[in-house]
Design a protein around this motif. Structure first.
Motif, PDB file in Angstrom:
ATOM      1  N   GLY A 187      23.731  23.974  -5.758  1.00 38.81           N
ATOM      2  CA  GLY A 187      23.116  23.944  -7.072  1.00 38.81           C
ATOM      3  C   GLY A 187      21.608  24.059  -7.020  1.00 38.81           C
ATOM      4  N   GLY A 188      20.949  23.199  -7.812  1.00 39.51           N
ATOM      5  CA  GLY A 188      19.497  23.216  -7.886  1.00 39.51           C
ATOM      6  C   GLY A 188      18.813  22.327  -6.880  1.00 39.51           C
ATOM      7  N   ILE A 189      19.567  21.718  -5.951  1.00 42.16           N
ATOM      8  CA  ILE A 189      18.933  20.834  -4.966  1.00 42.16           C
ATOM      9  C   ILE A 189      17.884  21.580  -4.133  1.00 42.16           C
ATOM     10  N   PRO A 190      18.133  22.837  -3.704  1.00 41.83           N
ATOM     11  CA  PRO A 190      17.060  23.552  -2.988  1.00 41.83           C
ATOM     12  C   PRO A 190      15.792  23.720  -3.818  1.00 41.83           C
ATOM     13  N   GLU A 191      15.911  23.791  -5.150  1.00 42.27           N
ATOM     14  CA  GLU A 191      14.729  23.888  -5.998  1.00 42.27           C
ATOM     15  C   GLU A 191      13.907  22.607  -5.930  1.00 42.27           C
ATOM     16  N   ILE A 192      14.584  21.477  -5.748  1.00 39.34           N
ATOM     17  CA  ILE A 192      13.878  20.205  -5.604  1.00 39.34           C
ATOM     18  C   ILE A 192      13.189  20.141  -4.246  1.00 39.34           C
ATOM     19  N   PHE A 193      13.892  20.504  -3.193  1.00 41.97           N
ATOM     20  CA  PHE A 193      13.353  20.391  -1.835  1.00 41.97           C
ATOM     21  C   PHE A 193      12.291  21.442  -1.544  1.00 41.97           C
ATOM     22  N   GLY A 194      12.337  22.579  -2.229  1.00 38.94           N
ATOM     23  CA  GLY A 194      11.311  23.592  -2.030  1.00 38.94           C
ATOM     24  C   GLY A 194      11.180  24.023  -0.588  1.00 38.94           C
ATOM     25  N   ALA A 195       9.978  23.886  -0.029  1.00 33.15           N
ATOM     26  CA  ALA A 195       9.714  24.326   1.347  1.00 33.15           C
ATOM     27  C   ALA A 195      10.504  23.532   2.373  1.00 33.15           C
ATOM     28  N   LEU A 196      11.049  22.375   1.971  1.00 30.78           N
ATOM     29  CA  LEU A 196      11.811  21.539   2.902  1.00 30.78           C
ATOM     30  C   LEU A 196      13.315  21.755   2.779  1.00 30.78           C
ATOM     31  N   SER A 197      13.731  22.812   2.071  1.00 33.13           N
ATOM     32  CA  SER A 197      15.158  23.028   1.834  1.00 33.13           C
ATOM     33  C   SER A 197      15.921  23.399   3.103  1.00 33.13           C
ATOM     34  N   GLY A 198      15.199  23.744   4.164  1.00 29.74           N
ATOM     35  CA  GLY A 198      15.874  24.002   5.437  1.00 29.74           C
ATOM     36  C   GLY A 198      16.551  22.775   6.012  1.00 29.74           C
ATOM     37  N   ASP A 199      16.192  21.585   5.505  1.00 27.56           N
ATOM     38  CA  ASP A 199      16.819  20.351   5.972  1.00 27.56           C
ATOM     39  C   ASP A 199      18.169  20.098   5.319  1.00 27.56           C
ATOM     40  N   LEU A 200      18.546  20.882   4.310  1.00 23.41           N
ATOM     41  CA  LEU A 200      19.783  20.632   3.574  1.00 23.41           C
ATOM     42  C   LEU A 200      21.007  21.012   4.404  1.00 23.41           C
ATOM     43  N   THR A 219       3.879  17.626  -9.612  1.00 24.66           N
ATOM     44  CA  THR A 219       3.525  18.632 -10.615  1.00 24.66           C
ATOM     45  C   THR A 219       4.732  19.461 -11.045  1.00 24.66           C
ATOM     46  N   ARG A 220       5.694  19.623 -10.154  1.00 22.79           N
ATOM     47  CA  ARG A 220       6.822  20.508 -10.465  1.00 22.79           C
ATOM     48  C   ARG A 220       7.864  19.847 -11.368  1.00 22.79           C
ATOM     49  N   PHE A 221       7.966  18.518 -11.338  1.00 22.77           N
ATOM     50  CA  PHE A 221       9.038  17.846 -12.074  1.00 22.77           C
ATOM     51  C   PHE A 221       8.483  16.704 -12.931  1.00 22.77           C
ATOM     52  N   SER A 222       7.455  16.987 -13.680  1.00 21.20           N
ATOM     53  CA  SER A 222       6.843  16.007 -14.569  1.00 21.20           C
ATOM     54  C   SER A 222       7.691  15.831 -15.835  1.00 21.20           C
ATOM     55  N   MET A 223       7.863  14.579 -16.274  1.00 21.24           N
ATOM     56  CA  MET A 223       8.619  14.307 -17.492  1.00 21.24           C
ATOM     57  C   MET A 223       7.907  14.889 -18.712  1.00 21.24           C
ATOM     58  N   ASN A 224       6.588  14.750 -18.773  1.00 24.94           N
ATOM     59  CA  ASN A 224       5.846  15.304 -19.903  1.00 24.94           C
ATOM     60  C   ASN A 224       5.937  16.826 -19.945  1.00 24.94           C
ATOM     61  N   SER A 271      22.820  39.155 -22.163  1.00 24.68           N
ATOM     62  CA  SER A 271      21.452  38.650 -22.181  1.00 24.68           C
ATOM     63  C   SER A 271      21.339  37.555 -23.234  1.00 24.68           C
ATOM     64  N   PRO A 272      21.007  36.331 -22.816  1.00 27.05           N
ATOM     65  CA  PRO A 272      20.817  35.277 -23.818  1.00 27.05           C
ATOM     66  C   PRO A 272      19.751  35.674 -24.816  1.00 27.05           C
ATOM     67  N   ARG A 273      19.897  35.205 -26.041  1.00 25.63           N
ATOM     68  CA  ARG A 273      18.934  35.533 -27.086  1.00 25.63           C
ATOM     69  C   ARG A 273      17.531  35.100 -26.667  1.00 25.63           C
ATOM     70  N   LEU A 274      17.427  33.900 -26.112  1.00 27.97           N
ATOM     71  CA  LEU A 274      16.154  33.374 -25.629  1.00 27.97           C
ATOM     72  C   LEU A 274      16.475  32.326 -24.583  1.00 27.97           C
ATOM     73  N   GLU A 275      15.771  32.333 -23.469  1.00 26.90           N
ATOM     74  CA  GLU A 275      16.063  31.338 -22.441  1.00 26.90           C
ATOM     75  C   GLU A 275      14.782  30.841 -21.791  1.00 26.90           C
ATOM     76  N   ARG A 276      14.861  29.599 -21.305  1.00 26.48           N
ATOM     77  CA  ARG A 276      13.786  28.966 -20.560  1.00 26.48           C
ATOM     78  C   ARG A 276      14.401  28.200 -19.395  1.00 26.48           C
ATOM     79  N   ILE A 277      13.685  28.128 -18.268  1.00 29.06           N
ATOM     80  CA  ILE A 277      14.039  27.214 -17.188  1.00 29.06           C
ATOM     81  C   ILE A 277      13.198  25.969 -17.403  1.00 29.06           C
ATOM     82  N   VAL A 278      13.842  24.848 -17.700  1.00 29.56           N
ATOM     83  CA  VAL A 278      13.141  23.589 -17.926  1.00 29.56           C
ATOM     84  C   VAL A 278      13.720  22.553 -16.966  1.00 29.56           C
ATOM     85  N   HIS A 279      13.027  22.351 -15.857  1.00 30.54           N
ATOM     86  CA  HIS A 279      13.500  21.383 -14.876  1.00 30.54           C
ATOM     87  C   HIS A 279      13.481  19.966 -15.431  1.00 30.54           C
TER      88      HIS A 279
END
Length: 416
Positions: A334-347, A384-389, A203-211
């Motif tokens: 990898g994380g490409i399905p996370e980018i495509f989201g609901a459209l990942s069936g096209d991959l 909204t999902r991949f904002s730089m800020n 178990s990592p000491r502390l973890e975050r998913i930061v796209h």
């Protein structure tokens, strides 16, 4: 010897009025000003873009930031990028020799990272990629390091290196050991976080998913040139990017009477072997090779972007193309399905040249309104999902949580 360059003599830029990163940082308790050293190997590609974006936003939020990276990678393009970034680097840039694979010179690099961290008085050592992660987490700081947090952002790297092989097991054993010296894991995708859990364990000491995040300006359409290539590829020219699969798929399509043209933009260790493969497949007149360059103008020179990778983390090239509403054919890795989201069936399944050729023909033959509408829907979903800020704010919040956890551990140890 390590050579610091481009170290400005002025204080770091103060946060601008209305800066979402600075504003949200203060509201969440992450408003402390830090001295941050980002450590990574190559000033090229998506990893470098991530560091550059993070550096700019952290500096604008009032933090003092510096970089340590390889002295021999990136050429003139890296030099220009680092020079442009220098006004944001209160702690400067230190470039030292770093090898891609484990090497005896790693000990000298580790000493150089230690020396730089102590010289500028960092309180955050943030490693990116496998090599940066080693140096940032293992650099011995002694008593001066008691208040320093060590953060690590994997970018695929060793987690994706031929899983199941003896060398991969060695890499993962090393990750298990280094996890004990890691105050904060900042995984850029759920995929890489799952690879860590599956292969490194514990178990990592502390973890975050930061796209990874992109800027609002990158959502502007790029338009298409008057005589576009049918397909465009942008990235490293190496086998792991699935380029032999792409060449075989293109040959299949052309053998069926579709004289498609491909623009390949990038460089890498397999450039010559790929050119030879193209020649052997009879594709010499079908492919144009060009050196690395800014992606947005390149997108406008092709009808469809192809990303045939065999392994990825969360590739910026897909984010950038998708944000610009460029029609895409990409693999399900990898994380490409996370980018495509609901459209990942096209991959497309990776390594399957038949499936890739079929996907290419399907998207090229679609009605333009259908193809462009799907590309626009993907672009809209990214905002909204991949904002730089949001990326920068989540990293600063991760730092704050790591500092709090470290203080708790220190207090508990003192009480014991």
């Amino acid at each position: 010897m390590a050579a610091p360059i481009a170290a400005p003599l002025t204080a770091p830029p103060q946060s601008r009025a209305g800066n979402p990163v600075a504003d949200l940082s203060s509201r969440t308790g992450a408003g402390e000003r830090h001295r941050i050293l980002h450590v990574f190997r190559a000033p090229v590609g998506g990893l470098f873009r991530h560091v550059v974006d993070l550096t700019r936003l952290q500096a604008e939020a009032g933090h003092a930031v510096g970089l340590v990276c390889d002295a021999s990678t990136g050429g003139e393009r890296a030099e220009r990028a680092l020079a442009e970034l220098s006004p944001h680097l209160a702690l400067g840039v230190t470039r030292i020799p770093m090898h891609r694979n484990p090497h005896v010179s790693d000990l000298a690099a580790l000493r150089a990272v230690r020396a730089r961290a102590l010289a500028v008085g960092v309180d955050v050592l943030h490693g990116h990629g496998a090599k940066g992660g080693v140096f940032a987490r293992l650099a011995p700081l002694g008593r001066a390091g008691r208040g320093v947090i060590r953060a690590y952002t994997p970018h695929g790297g060793s987690y994706n290196y031929r899983p199941g092989t003896p060398l991969h097991r060695v890499y993962m054993a090393a990750e298990r050991v280094m996890a004990q010296a890691t105050d904060l894991f900042l995984f850029e995708s759920e995929y890489v976080a799952s690879r860590h859990a599956a292969y490194a364990g514990g178990s990592p000491r502390l973890e975050r998913i930061v796209h990874n995040g992109i800027a609002e300006v990158e959502f502007a359409p790029v338009g298409t040139s008057a005589d576009p290539f049918d397909l465009v590829y942008v990235g490293e020219l190496r086998e792991a990017k699935g380029l032999p699969v792409l060449l075989r798929a293109l040959a299949k399509v052309r053998n069926r009477g579709r004289k498609l043209r491909l623009l390949m933009v990038g460089s890498g260790p397999d450039t010559e072997s790929l050119a030879a493969m193209a020649e052997n497949l009879g594709l010499r007149d079908a492919i144009a090779f060009e050196p690395p360059q800014a992606i947005r103008p390149v997108l406008g020179r092709g009808r469809v972007m192809v990303v045939p990778s065999l392994a990825e983390s969360l590739p910026y090239v897909v984010l950038e193309a998708a944000a610009a509403a460029q029609p895409l054919v990409a693999t399900n890795v990898g994380g490409i399905p996370e980018i495509f989201g609901a459209l990942s069936g096209d991959l497309v399944p990776p390594g399957d040249d038949e499936a890739l050729s079929a996907a290419i023909i399907r998207i090229l033959d679609e009605a333009p309104a259908t193809r462009d509408g799907r590309a626009r829907a993907l672009s809209d979903s990214l905002r909204t999902r991949f904002s730089m800020n949001r990326m920068a704010t989540d990293v600063l919040c991760g730092y704050a949580a790591a500092f709090r956890a470290k203080r708790v551990r220190t207090a508990s140890a003192a009480a014991a």
